[in-house]
Design a protein around this motif. Sequence first.
Motif, mmCIF file in Angstrom:
data_model
loop_
_atom_site.group_PDB
_atom_site.id
_atom_site.type_symbol
_atom_site.label_atom_id
_atom_site.label_comp_id
_atom_site.label_asym_id
_atom_site.label_seq_id
_atom_site.Cartn_x
_atom_site.Cartn_y
_atom_site.Cartn_z
ATOM 1 N N ASN A 202 47.098 39.451 41.243
ATOM 2 C CA ASN A 202 48.381 39.174 41.891
ATOM 3 C C ASN A 202 48.246 39.062 43.409
ATOM 4 O O ASN A 202 49.239 38.862 44.098
ATOM 5 C CB ASN A 202 49.403 40.257 41.546
ATOM 6 N N GLY A 203 47.018 39.221 43.916
ATOM 7 C CA GLY A 203 46.776 39.084 45.347
ATOM 8 C C GLY A 203 47.027 40.329 46.168
ATOM 9 O O GLY A 203 46.921 40.296 47.392
ATOM 10 N N ASP A 204 47.346 41.438 45.520
ATOM 11 C CA ASP A 204 47.571 42.691 46.236
ATOM 12 C C ASP A 204 46.251 43.455 46.292
ATOM 13 O O ASP A 204 46.019 44.400 45.531
ATOM 14 C CB ASP A 204 48.653 43.513 45.546
ATOM 15 N N HIS A 205 45.383 43.029 47.212
ATOM 16 C CA HIS A 205 44.032 43.573 47.279
ATOM 17 C C HIS A 205 44.005 45.039 47.669
ATOM 18 O O HIS A 205 43.151 45.789 47.179
ATOM 19 C CB HIS A 205 43.179 42.736 48.233
ATOM 20 N N ASP A 206 44.909 45.455 48.545
ATOM 21 C CA ASP A 206 44.909 46.862 48.952
ATOM 22 C C ASP A 206 45.262 47.772 47.775
ATOM 23 O O ASP A 206 44.643 48.820 47.580
ATOM 24 C CB ASP A 206 45.865 47.086 50.118
ATOM 25 N N LYS A 207 46.233 47.357 46.981
ATOM 26 C CA LYS A 207 46.605 48.140 45.801
ATOM 27 C C LYS A 207 45.466 48.112 44.781
ATOM 28 O O LYS A 207 45.155 49.126 44.154
ATOM 29 C CB LYS A 207 47.898 47.575 45.196
ATOM 30 N N ALA A 208 44.845 46.951 44.625
ATOM 31 C CA ALA A 208 43.706 46.847 43.704
ATOM 32 C C ALA A 208 42.596 47.800 44.128
ATOM 33 O O ALA A 208 42.008 48.481 43.282
ATOM 34 C CB ALA A 208 43.193 45.412 43.663
ATOM 35 N N LEU A 209 42.315 47.847 45.432
ATOM 36 C CA LEU A 209 41.276 48.759 45.928
ATOM 37 C C LEU A 209 41.589 50.208 45.568
ATOM 38 O O LEU A 209 40.690 50.960 45.192
ATOM 39 C CB LEU A 209 41.113 48.615 47.444
ATOM 40 N N GLU A 210 42.851 50.594 45.682
ATOM 41 C CA GLU A 210 43.230 51.965 45.330
ATOM 42 C C GLU A 210 42.857 52.279 43.876
ATOM 43 O O GLU A 210 42.297 53.338 43.582
ATOM 44 C CB GLU A 210 44.739 52.167 45.516
ATOM 45 N N PHE A 211 43.186 51.351 42.985
ATOM 46 C CA PHE A 211 42.906 51.592 41.569
ATOM 47 C C PHE A 211 41.411 51.532 41.270
ATOM 48 O O PHE A 211 40.899 52.327 40.484
ATOM 49 C CB PHE A 211 43.693 50.620 40.687
ATOM 50 N N TYR A 212 40.711 50.583 41.876
ATOM 51 C CA TYR A 212 39.260 50.513 41.661
ATOM 52 C C TYR A 212 38.581 51.796 42.149
ATOM 53 O O TYR A 212 37.678 52.319 41.501
ATOM 54 C CB TYR A 212 38.648 49.313 42.383
ATOM 55 N N GLU A 213 39.005 52.294 43.304
ATOM 56 C CA GLU A 213 38.396 53.518 43.841
ATOM 57 C C GLU A 213 38.682 54.718 42.934
ATOM 58 O O GLU A 213 37.823 55.575 42.754
ATOM 59 C CB GLU A 213 38.872 53.787 45.275
ATOM 60 N N GLN A 214 39.886 54.766 42.360
ATOM 61 C CA GLN A 214 40.187 55.849 41.412
ATOM 62 C C GLN A 214 39.285 55.739 40.185
ATOM 63 O O GLN A 214 38.795 56.755 39.675
ATOM 64 C CB GLN A 214 41.658 55.800 40.998
ATOM 65 N N ALA A 215 39.067 54.507 39.739
ATOM 66 C CA ALA A 215 38.177 54.302 38.589
ATOM 67 C C ALA A 215 36.761 54.759 38.926
ATOM 68 O O ALA A 215 36.117 55.445 38.121
ATOM 69 C CB ALA A 215 38.183 52.825 38.184
ATOM 70 N N ILE A 216 36.288 54.409 40.110
ATOM 71 C CA ILE A 216 34.931 54.777 40.533
ATOM 72 C C ILE A 216 34.808 56.290 40.710
ATOM 73 O O ILE A 216 33.784 56.879 40.364
ATOM 74 C CB ILE A 216 34.539 54.011 41.813
ATOM 75 N N ASP A 217 35.861 56.913 41.249
ATOM 76 C CA ASP A 217 35.827 58.370 41.407
ATOM 77 C C ASP A 217 35.644 59.059 40.055
ATOM 78 O O ASP A 217 34.926 60.053 39.950
ATOM 79 C CB ASP A 217 37.115 58.878 42.060
ATOM 80 N N LEU A 218 36.290 58.533 39.026
ATOM 81 C CA LEU A 218 36.189 59.120 37.690
ATOM 82 C C LEU A 218 34.928 58.699 36.955
ATOM 83 O O LEU A 218 34.434 59.418 36.086
ATOM 84 C CB LEU A 218 37.411 58.737 36.851
ATOM 85 N N ASN A 219 34.427 57.509 37.286
ATOM 86 C CA ASN A 219 33.262 56.962 36.590
ATOM 87 C C ASN A 219 32.400 56.199 37.595
ATOM 88 O O ASN A 219 32.526 54.980 37.716
ATOM 89 C CB ASN A 219 33.723 56.033 35.453
ATOM 90 N N PRO A 220 31.538 56.899 38.326
ATOM 91 C CA PRO A 220 30.727 56.242 39.357
ATOM 92 C C PRO A 220 29.708 55.253 38.804
ATOM 93 O O PRO A 220 29.094 54.514 39.559
ATOM 94 C CB PRO A 220 30.024 57.395 40.067
ATOM 95 N N ARG A 221 29.569 55.194 37.491
ATOM 96 C CA ARG A 221 28.617 54.278 36.862
ATOM 97 C C ARG A 221 29.340 53.066 36.261
ATOM 98 O O ARG A 221 29.013 52.603 35.183
ATOM 99 C CB ARG A 221 27.809 55.005 35.796
ATOM 100 N N MET A 222 30.334 52.573 36.985
ATOM 101 C CA MET A 222 31.111 51.420 36.551
ATOM 102 C C MET A 222 30.812 50.251 37.498
ATOM 103 O O MET A 222 31.503 50.045 38.483
ATOM 104 C CB MET A 222 32.606 51.748 36.551
ATOM 105 N N PRO A 223 29.756 49.476 37.195
ATOM 106 C CA PRO A 223 29.346 48.418 38.132
ATOM 107 C C PRO A 223 30.406 47.354 38.355
ATOM 108 O O PRO A 223 30.509 46.808 39.455
ATOM 109 C CB PRO A 223 28.096 47.826 37.485
ATOM 110 N N GLN A 224 31.231 47.070 37.344
ATOM 111 C CA GLN A 224 32.236 46.037 37.516
ATOM 112 C C GLN A 224 33.290 46.435 38.552
ATOM 113 O O GLN A 224 33.761 45.594 39.318
ATOM 114 C CB GLN A 224 32.870 45.634 36.181
ATOM 115 N N ALA A 225 33.636 47.708 38.612
ATOM 116 C CA ALA A 225 34.582 48.173 39.627
ATOM 117 C C ALA A 225 33.925 48.132 41.010
ATOM 118 O O ALA A 225 34.556 47.722 41.989
ATOM 119 C CB ALA A 225 35.073 49.580 39.300
ATOM 120 N N LEU A 226 32.666 48.553 41.073
ATOM 121 C CA LEU A 226 31.940 48.487 42.349
ATOM 122 C C LEU A 226 31.853 47.043 42.839
ATOM 123 O O LEU A 226 32.055 46.757 44.028
ATOM 124 C CB LEU A 226 30.543 49.084 42.189
ATOM 125 N N ASN A 227 31.564 46.132 41.938
ATOM 126 C CA ASN A 227 31.487 44.716 42.291
ATOM 127 C C ASN A 227 32.835 44.212 42.800
ATOM 128 O O ASN A 227 32.895 43.502 43.808
ATOM 129 C CB ASN A 227 31.048 43.880 41.091
#
Length: 170
Positions: free
Chosen positions: A85-110
Amino acid sequence: MPRSQRNDNFVDQTFTVIADTILKLFPASQKEKEAFAYYRDGMSAQGDGEYAEALSNYEEALKLEENSYDRSYIYYNMGLIHASNGDHDKALEFYEQAIDLNPRMPQALNNVAVIYHHKGENAQDEEQAEEYFNIAADHWVRAIRLAPNNYIEAQNWLKTTGRADINLFF
């Protein structure tokens, strides 16, 4: 009516029947099963481009889901919706939460790296661009270490910009 009860094509119906059967047989609590049902309906809605419905289902799944690994995928999918939807800042928040819970998620890191790379390309000054590019590089290096055969373009960018010795990955 839950989305899982209104799928109208053969593949969706088959998936729903199989998922429901597995869910009934799987030794999980009722709360875990409800969380999975919301997650499944969220994925279905997301696949159909019904992002508001998907987000609503994901939020309900998060209320019930206690497993951090499973929660990471809910956050990841919510990030995908906000990014599309183009809301990159909000997307970053969710991706970072995903990474915090699962640091072995390469797709979120990418995906985090892609957003920061985009921010770097559109930065108003060179210092800000470099900061964004460095954040992108850090995330891509982590993603590539987890999935060395993926993200070839990122590997090339890291190598050509001198941000990483690509030979370290292999």
